[in-house]
Design a protein around this motif. Structure first.
Motif, PDB file in Angstrom:
ATOM      1  N   GLU A  84      92.849 169.373  46.406  1.00  0.00           N
ATOM      2  CA  GLU A  84      93.048 169.303  44.828  1.00  0.00           C
ATOM      3  C   GLU A  84      93.733 167.976  44.546  1.00  0.00           C
ATOM      4  O   GLU A  84      94.387 167.299  45.519  1.00  0.00           O
ATOM      5  CB  GLU A  84      93.828 170.298  44.346  1.00  0.00           C
ATOM      6  CG  GLU A  84      95.275 170.405  44.633  1.00  0.00           C
ATOM      7  CD  GLU A  84      96.014 171.593  44.071  1.00  0.00           C
ATOM      8  OE1 GLU A  84      97.153 171.298  43.938  1.00  0.00           O
ATOM      9  OE2 GLU A  84      95.649 172.671  44.038  1.00  0.00           O
ATOM     10  N   ILE A  85      93.247 167.501  43.379  1.00  0.00           N
ATOM     11  CA  ILE A  85      93.948 166.369  42.931  1.00  0.00           C
ATOM     12  C   ILE A  85      95.407 166.362  42.917  1.00  0.00           C
ATOM     13  O   ILE A  85      95.760 167.142  41.814  1.00  0.00           O
ATOM     14  CB  ILE A  85      93.170 165.723  41.726  1.00  0.00           C
ATOM     15  CG1 ILE A  85      91.706 165.329  42.282  1.00  0.00           C
ATOM     16  CG2 ILE A  85      93.685 164.475  41.161  1.00  0.00           C
ATOM     17  CD1 ILE A  85      90.752 164.826  41.116  1.00  0.00           C
ATOM     18  N   TYR A  86      96.174 165.622  43.226  1.00  0.00           N
ATOM     19  CA  TYR A  86      97.630 165.346  43.034  1.00  0.00           C
ATOM     20  C   TYR A  86      98.036 164.593  42.177  1.00  0.00           C
ATOM     21  O   TYR A  86      98.877 164.908  41.277  1.00  0.00           O
ATOM     22  CB  TYR A  86      98.257 165.270  44.397  1.00  0.00           C
ATOM     23  CG  TYR A  86      99.605 165.205  44.425  1.00  0.00           C
ATOM     24  CD1 TYR A  86     100.358 166.493  44.507  1.00  0.00           C
ATOM     25  CD2 TYR A  86     100.459 164.121  44.572  1.00  0.00           C
ATOM     26  CE1 TYR A  86     101.833 166.433  44.520  1.00  0.00           C
ATOM     27  CE2 TYR A  86     101.780 163.890  44.589  1.00  0.00           C
ATOM     28  CZ  TYR A  86     102.449 165.351  44.639  1.00  0.00           C
ATOM     29  OH  TYR A  86     103.891 165.294  44.701  1.00  0.00           O
ATOM     30  N   SER A  87      97.417 163.463  42.143  1.00  0.00           N
ATOM     31  CA  SER A  87      97.748 162.399  40.880  1.00  0.00           C
ATOM     32  C   SER A  87      96.541 161.450  40.869  1.00  0.00           C
ATOM     33  O   SER A  87      95.585 161.250  42.043  1.00  0.00           O
ATOM     34  CB  SER A  87      98.785 161.773  41.615  1.00  0.00           C
ATOM     35  OG  SER A  87      99.014 160.290  40.935  1.00  0.00           O
ATOM     36  N   TYR A  88      96.240 160.885  40.106  1.00  0.00           N
ATOM     37  CA  TYR A  88      94.955 160.010  39.876  1.00  0.00           C
ATOM     38  C   TYR A  88      95.066 158.810  38.899  1.00  0.00           C
ATOM     39  O   TYR A  88      96.117 158.874  38.230  1.00  0.00           O
ATOM     40  CB  TYR A  88      93.655 160.544  39.493  1.00  0.00           C
ATOM     41  CG  TYR A  88      93.643 161.040  38.443  1.00  0.00           C
ATOM     42  CD1 TYR A  88      92.706 160.393  37.398  1.00  0.00           C
ATOM     43  CD2 TYR A  88      94.113 162.299  37.950  1.00  0.00           C
ATOM     44  CE1 TYR A  88      92.832 160.869  36.191  1.00  0.00           C
ATOM     45  CE2 TYR A  88      93.966 162.508  36.508  1.00  0.00           C
ATOM     46  CZ  TYR A  88      93.202 162.158  35.610  1.00  0.00           C
ATOM     47  OH  TYR A  88      92.982 162.346  34.287  1.00  0.00           O
ATOM     48  N   THR A  89      94.299 157.724  38.902  1.00  0.00           N
ATOM     49  CA  THR A  89      94.231 156.735  37.874  1.00  0.00           C
ATOM     50  C   THR A  89      92.695 156.329  37.874  1.00  0.00           C
ATOM     51  O   THR A  89      92.123 156.241  38.896  1.00  0.00           O
ATOM     52  CB  THR A  89      95.173 155.500  38.125  1.00  0.00           C
ATOM     53  OG1 THR A  89      95.149 154.625  37.227  1.00  0.00           O
ATOM     54  CG2 THR A  89      94.909 154.871  39.668  1.00  0.00           C
ATOM     55  N   VAL A  90      92.488 155.815  36.769  1.00  0.00           N
ATOM     56  CA  VAL A  90      90.969 155.471  36.639  1.00  0.00           C
ATOM     57  C   VAL A  90      91.174 153.983  36.309  1.00  0.00           C
ATOM     58  O   VAL A  90      91.849 153.433  35.559  1.00  0.00           O
ATOM     59  CB  VAL A  90      90.136 156.010  35.309  1.00  0.00           C
ATOM     60  CG1 VAL A  90      88.931 155.443  35.224  1.00  0.00           C
ATOM     61  CG2 VAL A  90      90.273 157.519  35.212  1.00  0.00           C
TER      62      VAL A  90
END
Length: 147
Positions: free
Chosen positions: A65-71
């Protein structure tokens, strides 16, 4: 231990050769420590938790699962860079591919994919395990059944 999709892939070494050979066959490997039962990610020859050298490669199902992200919107098309927590508990830095960046969210289920590079090794990335529409539909159905 993580590797970054923004930096060059380290050259294969005797320690990492199994990892890169597996990615060429669409398989993701993680390291398991037989001394402390912890999982970590390439390229360490020893366990970062107990420093044991009694480690072995194990195949990961590749779910997480996505824990943290940036675009990264300055790139065209925009790119999603994320920390993904694998089901084994280890967190790695990777790209999220095959999605609309505006539909990505923390906790979103993802699965490993192996985009082919023209030159160099196949660096594992992750894609949504199900589309945002399916997630919204499931939320709507489970919400209406609770009423």
């Amino acid at each position: 231990m993580t590797w970054s999709p923004l930096t060059p892939v380290p050259p294969a070494s005797p320690e990492s050769e199994a990892f890169w050979n597996a990615t060429a066959m669409d398989r993701l490997l993680v390291k398991f420590c037989n001394s402390c039962n912890q999982v970590h990610v390439y390229p360490r020859a020893h366990c970062p938790f107990c420093f044991s050298v009694d480690t072995e490669w194990r195949e990961s199902p590749g779910g997480g699962e996505i824990y943290s992200y940036t675009v990264m919107r300055r790139e065209m098309p925009p790119r999603v860079v994320s920390y993904v927590r694998l089901d084994e508990g280890v967190i790695l830095l990777t790209n999220i591919v095959g999605c609309n960046p505006d539909e990505v969210h923390i906790g979103q289920r993802v699965k490993v994919v192996f985009p082919r590079a023209e030159d160099g090794p196949c660096v594992p990335a992750f894609a949504p395990a199900s589309s945002a529409r399916e997630i919204a539909y499931r939320s709507e159905v489970s919400g209406s059944s609770n009423s």
